[in-house]
Design a protein around this motif. Structure first.
Motif: not given
Lengths: 467, 307
Positions: A55-64, A78-93
């Motif tokens: 879990l990133v940020n203990k699973g809590k929502p976070i925006q980078l 930018s493309a990688m941020t979309r892929d990363y969000q699929k793995i860690h849905p609590n992280v938005t960019f």
């Protein structure tokens, strides 16, 4: 009276809100809470590894927030941020695009405070501006060194703040349609500058005294294209270093630069394959199909894709003065990994470091970066990758990779002052000696006090340089 | 309100406080405070900061701020490019101001005469470039000056690489600036012409003055305050001009079109040498001040002579 008071209160409230908004810190974002640490995904990477099952940020929502000068559609990050969000849905960019001209003032000022972007694009020519605000990459240097070339040059006290993802250098871009029209084939691809002149003459067209098609165009003000980029490569091919033995004083005014400037002048005056009256921007001219060949760095691929998608072009390696192996084929410069803002909160930095580890362990990112910048992967495991080597540009760079030299994060004056030198000779009709004199003085003045020291001595074949 | 003040000690106190706040937060006070804050933050503070910065080795982007005394001034005053930029600025200002005045006055006279119809439309057309952003205008003119597909060479049948020719680059920037700015002078002169007293013209007509004499002896002297205003505001604006240089020539070819403001921009925002850029700004500030005083003084002396 009442209306005026209401208005006054409104003005005061708006002012207070506007002022307080300046210091507002989002950071929480709109991502979903993530409770599933085990994603059932494989660990990525060989030495730099990324296990997505956490879990990133203990699973809590976070925006980078990520700032970049590269167009969102073109930027592999930018493309990688979309892929990363699929793995860690609590992280938005939140991706913020800042024009290149403003980037280098806006970013350092934003990084000074607590609310600057957690991640930001880095160009090593602005190393001195950004490094003070960067946190080191949270990956052991040995792992980075094992996976990526060029890491030692980036280490400071054993820590890397950014490394190269791809190796960018100059190449010759040619218009395939014009090439065919001139009855040229792949076997005509020049290996030496003399051969290039011959080919360029076949590709040049005149209408009376007016040029209508340039064989090899160097007009323009872009930093890494045309003369500002090419002079360094030409000098290196002849073994001339860019800095003196102290590593702090530019070595522009010398016989090699003079000789090479004369060679370029001959392209215009003697061989007549270019003309100062033939447009002001070689990139535009190439895109419009008026110029057959240009010297450009990898980023030109993005420009062509964005502005001139219909142009059918090929790329071949920059020629050399003879078919023997030169001191160096050209200068190279790495495209850098994003920086992590050391002034951001601990949570933001941790999440940013996690994202950085994800992209460095991920082959897809490096492949996308290589394609976006027409540049060779710095990741060792991809340097023999069939997909990469199937690209003509990669096949052209690969045999030369060991003979590309990096002088370090050179201050921009080495290109911007060279641009003035070119203009002085070709447009202001100054003598080469006089242009070299004033440019040397300008480079020395600009570089003074920057703390820059050349990394040329770290080049494997440094001893072969002219003395 | 009155009823509330009678309800008791506590209530009365509350209302009095409210009244006091009401007196403070009036429209006038709030607007004034907003203006003071605006000017303090965006004008006064930066001016003082530039004065202080001119004595320092200063790069706010990385927090460098070291005292160097007058070193920056010595460096600037011994720099050939600084003096070349001053020369270019002088040419740029002089030519632009003269053409702005001559064109502005000429067209204003034409618009105020009976010879021209559709005056409102023309006035609007002339003023349009003035309110168009400089960045957009400069880009359009870059295309117009292009030697390959630019309109100017084609229409005039010329073969000039305007922005890359050392002899034509600065004139090209000046031509664009005049085109963009003359409307400002037209509108101001038109206003001034409309406010001139008719009686003076009637007296001149009775005395037998012809149109030329009326213009030289009456119109022009009466327009002097407006001319002075346009000259001073134009000078201040042109001394600070750099956007058109940045977009059209980048100071080139070589350093042929560097003006003092472009040099300051280059020094601060390309080379991050804010100390020397500040020293240049201080010198530019002094030059602008001296020029303005001289203009006022010359105008005052002329008034004295006339009276």
């Amino acid at each position: 009276m009442r209306i005026r008071r209401v208005l006054a209160t409104f003005v005061a409230t708006v002012s207070i809100i506007a002022l307080s908004a300046c210091g507002a810190n989002g950071g929480q974002g709109e991502g979903q809470t993530d409770t599933k640490a085990d994603k059932g995904l494989k660990t990525l990477g060989v030495n730099v590894k990324y296990d997505p099952n956490h879990l990133v940020n203990k699973g809590k929502p976070i925006q980078l927030e990520y700032w970049s000068w590269v167009d969102k559609e073109q930027d592999p990050i930018s493309a990688m941020t979309r892929d990363y969000q699929k793995i860690h849905p609590n992280v938005t960019f939140k991706i913020v695009n800042v024009a290149w001209a403003d980037y280098w003032t806006k970013v350092p000022l934003a990084l000074k405070g607590k609310n600057g972007p957690a991640l930001f694009a880095v160009h090593n020519s602005q190393d001195a501006l950004l490094k003070p605000y960067m946190a080191p990459i949270d990956i052991p240097a040995d792992q980075l060194k094992a996976d990526y070339t060029g890491v030692p040059a980036h280490l400071e006290n054993g820590k890397a703040y950014y490394i190269d993802t791809v190796i960018n250098t100059g190449n010759i871009y040619y218009n395939k349609k014009l090439w065919k029209e001139a009855n040229l084939t792949d076997s005509d691809i020049p290996k030496t500058w003399d051969q290039l002149v011959t080919v360029a003459q076949k590709l040049t067209k005149w209408d009376g005294s007016k040029m209508v098609q340039s064989g090899f165009n160097l007009n323009g003000d872009e930093a890494s294209a045309g003369y500002p980029g090419l002079w360094q490569g030409l000098n290196y091919q002849k073994g001339e270093l860019m800095f003196d033995s102290s590593g702090t004083k530019p070595n522009y005014k010398n016989e090699t630069t003079k000789e090479n400037m004369q060679f370029i002048k001959d392209l215009y005056d003697k061989y007549k394959v270019a003309s100062t009256a033939f447009g002001v921007d070689m990139g535009q001219s190439f895109g419009n199909g008026q110029t057959a060949m240009v010297y450009q760095w990898g980023g030109f691929a993005g420009t062509l894709k964005l502005k001139y998608p219909d142009i059918d072009y090929g790329v071949f390696a920059t020629p050399t003065f003879s078919e023997q192996t030169p001191f160096a084929y050209d200068r190279y410069n790495g495209e850098s990994t994003p920086g992590v803002n050391k002034n951001q909160s601990k949570d933001q930095q941790e999440a940013a470091q996690d994202f950085l580890k994800y992209i460095l362990a991920n082959d897809k990112f490096i492949k996308d970066d290589a394609k976006a910048f027409n540049s060779f992967p710095a990741k060792k495991s991809l340097q023999n990758d069939p997909e990469i080597l199937s690209m003509p540009i990669m096949a052209a760079i690969k045999p030369r990779i060991d003979r590309l030299i990096w002088p370090g994060p050179t201050p921009s004056t080495m290109e911007s002052s060279a641009k003035k030198s070119f203009q002085d000779v070709f447009q202001n009709h100054k003598s080469i000696d006089s242009a070299l004199d004033s440019t040397q003085a300008l480079m020395e003045k600009d570089i003074k006090g920057t703390g820059f020291k050349s990394l040329e001595p770290a080049y494997a074949f440094y001893k072969e340089a002219r003395r | 309100m009155k009823a509330v003040t009678k309800t008791g000690h506590t209530g009365s106190k509350t209302i009095q406080t409210g009244k006091g706040l009401g007196r403070v937060f009036t429209m006038r006070n709030v607007s004034l405070a907003a203006l003071v804050i605006y000017f303090s933050v965006f004008m006064i503070y930066p001016i003082f900061k530039a004065f202080a910065g001119s004595m320092h080795d200063w790069n706010p982007l990385i927090g460098t701020y070291k005292w160097v005394g007058f070193d920056n001034f010595r460096l600037v005053l011994s720099d050939g490019l600084f003096w070349k930029s001053i020369g270019n600025t002088a040419v740029f200002c002089l030519v632009s101001v003269v053409f702005r005045i001559v064109l502005g006055l000429g067209l204003a006279l034409l618009l105020s005469s009976k010879l021209v119809k559709a005056k409102d439309t023309l006035r609007g057309l002339f003023y349009m470039p003035t309110i168009t952003p400089m960045v957009a205008v400069a880009f359009v003119w870059v295309w117009m000056f292009d030697p390959q597909f630019g309109m100017i060479d084609r229409v005039l049948g010329l073969d000039i690489n305007w922005l890359k020719d050392p002899n034509w680059a600065l004139p090209a920037v000046i031509i664009m600036t005049i085109w963009k700015d003359f409307g400002y002078a037209v509108v101001l002169y038109l206003g001034a012409l409309m406010s001139l007293p008719r009686s003076v013209y009637e007296a001149a007509a009775i005395d037998g003055a012809n149109a030329w004499q009326t213009f030289w002896k009456i119109t022009l002297p009466l327009l002097k305050p407006m001319t002075l205003f346009i000259v001073i505001t134009s000078l201040i604006s042109y001394l600070q001009a750099y956007v058109q240089i940045m977009i059209m020539t980048g100071g080139g070819p070589g350093t042929q079109t560097y003006t003092i403001s472009y040099l300051i921009f280059d020094e601060a925002f390309q080379k991050y040498k804010f100390g020397t850029a500040s020293a240049m700004s201080v010198l530019l500030f002094l030059m602008t001040g001296i020029l303005t005083i001289l203009m006022f003084k010359a105008s005052g002396d002329m008034n004295m002579e006339e009276s």
